[in-house]
Design a protein around this motif. Sequence first.
Motif, short mmCIF file in Angstrom:
data_model
loop_
_atom_site.label_atom_id
_atom_site.label_comp_id
_atom_site.label_asym_id
_atom_site.label_seq_id
_atom_site.Cartn_x
_atom_site.Cartn_y
_atom_site.Cartn_z
N ASP A 17 -7.08 41.45 14.77
CA ASP A 17 -7.25 41.12 13.99
C ASP A 17 -5.73 41.86 13.03
N MET A 18 -5.94 41.17 11.63
CA MET A 18 -4.93 41.81 10.93
C MET A 18 -5.04 41.96 9.96
N LEU A 19 -4.42 43.71 8.96
CA LEU A 19 -4.42 44.14 8.27
C LEU A 19 -3.73 43.24 6.70
N VAL A 20 -4.42 42.52 5.60
CA VAL A 20 -3.03 42.18 4.91
C VAL A 20 -3.64 43.08 3.08
N ASP A 69 -0.27 43.04 11.60
CA ASP A 69 -0.74 42.51 12.88
C ASP A 69 -1.34 42.89 14.09
N LYS A 70 -2.59 42.93 14.13
CA LYS A 70 -3.02 43.42 16.03
C LYS A 70 -3.48 43.03 16.61
N GLY A 71 -2.34 41.69 16.76
CA GLY A 71 -3.01 40.27 17.42
C GLY A 71 -3.68 39.55 17.68
N ALA A 72 -3.88 39.36 16.19
CA ALA A 72 -4.62 37.76 15.32
C ALA A 72 -3.91 36.46 15.59
N VAL A 73 -4.70 36.07 15.67
CA VAL A 73 -3.71 34.09 16.04
C VAL A 73 -3.90 33.42 14.80
N ASP A 74 -3.88 32.35 14.39
CA ASP A 74 -2.96 31.71 13.02
C ASP A 74 -4.32 31.40 11.82
N PHE A 75 -5.77 30.89 13.14
CA PHE A 75 -6.70 31.36 11.85
C PHE A 75 -7.46 32.45 11.52
N VAL A 76 -6.87 33.74 12.10
CA VAL A 76 -7.36 34.83 11.56
C VAL A 76 -6.58 35.09 11.01
N ILE A 77 -5.38 35.03 10.89
CA ILE A 77 -4.65 35.13 9.89
C ILE A 77 -4.29 34.92 8.74
N GLU A 78 -4.83 32.84 8.94
CA GLU A 78 -5.29 32.07 7.27
C GLU A 78 -6.29 33.04 6.98
N ALA A 79 -7.23 33.37 7.36
CA ALA A 79 -8.09 33.94 6.44
C ALA A 79 -8.41 35.25 6.04
N ARG A 80 -7.04 35.75 6.25
CA ARG A 80 -6.73 37.27 6.00
C ARG A 80 -6.33 37.61 4.48
N VAL A 81 -5.16 35.88 4.28
CA VAL A 81 -4.97 36.05 3.47
C VAL A 81 -5.35 35.28 2.55
N LYS A 82 -5.96 34.06 2.78
CA LYS A 82 -6.52 33.66 1.87
C LYS A 82 -7.59 34.65 0.73
N THR A 83 -8.51 35.23 1.54
CA THR A 83 -9.24 36.94 1.03
C THR A 83 -9.01 37.56 0.34
#
Length: 92
Positions: A17-20, A69-83
């Motif tokens: 996951d990723m904390l944004v 970042d804790k190993g997030a893939v692109d779609f997770v990064i995109e979702a976290r930033v959009k949210t």
Amino acid sequence: MPKLLKAAQAGTLESSDMLVAIAPAPEGAGVTVQLASPTLQQYGGHMKEVILAVLKECGVSDATVDANDKGAVDFVIEARVKTAVLRAAEAS
């Protein structure tokens, strides 16, 4: 996209996951991205590109972003930033 009104965050510090965290910046300041990741040397450039692309897509031109970042893939990064952007703009 409405203007960023407040600081907001999305995601967790769990594995894969990723904390944004995003906050508004003064008009004309541009976007600043601070990224922490165990894979920063290998994938840091790509992760920053994904974050910047999502911000551009959302119409954000002035913001400060802290991403852990804790190993997030692109779609997770995109979702976290959009949210995070939606929360900062108080959009539903």
